[in-house]
Motif scaffolding. Structure first.
Motif, short mmCIF file in Angstrom:
data_model
loop_
_atom_site.label_atom_id
_atom_site.label_comp_id
_atom_site.label_asym_id
_atom_site.label_seq_id
_atom_site.Cartn_x
_atom_site.Cartn_y
_atom_site.Cartn_z
N GLU A 1 -8.36 -2.49 4.21
CA GLU A 1 -7.81 -2.96 2.93
C GLU A 1 -7.03 -4.25 3.12
O GLU A 1 -7.14 -5.20 2.32
CB GLU A 1 -6.90 -1.88 2.33
N ALA B 1 -1.83 -0.73 -4.38
CA ALA B 1 -2.94 0.11 -3.92
C ALA B 1 -2.40 1.43 -3.37
O ALA B 1 -1.34 1.48 -2.75
CB ALA B 1 -3.72 -0.62 -2.83
N ILE C 1 0.86 -1.19 0.00
CA ILE C 1 0.00 0.00 0.00
C ILE C 1 0.90 1.24 0.00
O ILE C 1 1.83 1.34 0.81
CB ILE C 1 -0.93 0.03 1.23
#
Length: 210
Positions: A207, A160, A135
């Motif tokens: 997430e 992401a 991330i």
């Protein structure tokens, strides 16, 4: 134990700051630990300052590897509850790859400047090779416009990108000096920083759970 590695080839991206701040938030839910693999030992020194008070906070703890390897230390903690944060050097060589391989999640902070955005490729390439979930967090944004532009530039990557950013705030420096999390400080600036930090951390946890 969930293991999170903070990794970026670029110095000054905010790895140590986020390792410390997120470890304080994680410590509200259970045990949290930091392993500082950066030779500058900024997270370790922050932890030392955190222990200076009359009643030092229990979380996070600091793990000194001593003669133990990172792989052995993470393996020993794996069955325990909590969250382990690995703060790494500004590099993407074998020590950082080892941390990434051991991590359940890699967080890559990036400042919304052209230099930082161009430099992130090598970090993401390494994380892709070791197949670590990643991330990207936009850190120290001067304003909303720069954060939006950075997210657009980062959309070319497969990792992401957190939809929330962290602003460039002096209160993070105050927290470093005091050995505290921003939420443990007083004042409007600390409240604002704590709110955005929690927003990012909550999104990361959701997430990662999917």
């Amino acid at each position: 134990m969930k293991t999170i590695a903070l990794i970026s080839q670029k110095g000054g991206a905010g790895k140590s700051t986020l390792a410390r701040q997120f470890s304080v938030l994680a410590g509200e839910e259970g045990p949290s630990w930091i392993i500082d693999r950066d030779p500058q030992q900024t997270s370790a020194r922050w932890h030392e300052r955190r222990q200076d008070g009359d009643t030092p906070p229990e979380q996070p703890g600091l793990i000194d590897l001593g003669g133990t390897t990172l792989t052995a230390a993470v393996a020993a903690l794996k069955a325990q509850p909590g969250t382990l944060f690995i703060d790494t050097r500004p590099a993407v060589t074998e020590p950082e790859a080892e941390a990434a391989r051991l991590a359940d999640l890699a967080l890559v902070p990036v400042r919304p400047s052209l230099d930082d955005l161009e430099a992130i490729g090598a970090t993401l390439d390494m994380l892709r090779r070791v197949k670590t979930r990643t991330i990207i967090i936009i850190n120290a944004a001067k304003n909303e416009r720069r954060a939006i532009e950075a997210r657009a530039a980062l959309s070319v990557h497969t990792a992401a990108v957190c939809p929330h950013h962290l602003a460039d705030r002096a209160v993070y420096l105050d927290a470093t000096v005091a050995g505290l999390g921003v939420g443990e400080l007083r004042g409007a600036a600390a409240v604002a920083a704590d709110a955005e930090l929690r927003r990012v951390w909550t999104w990361i946890m959701k997430e990662a759970a999917e």
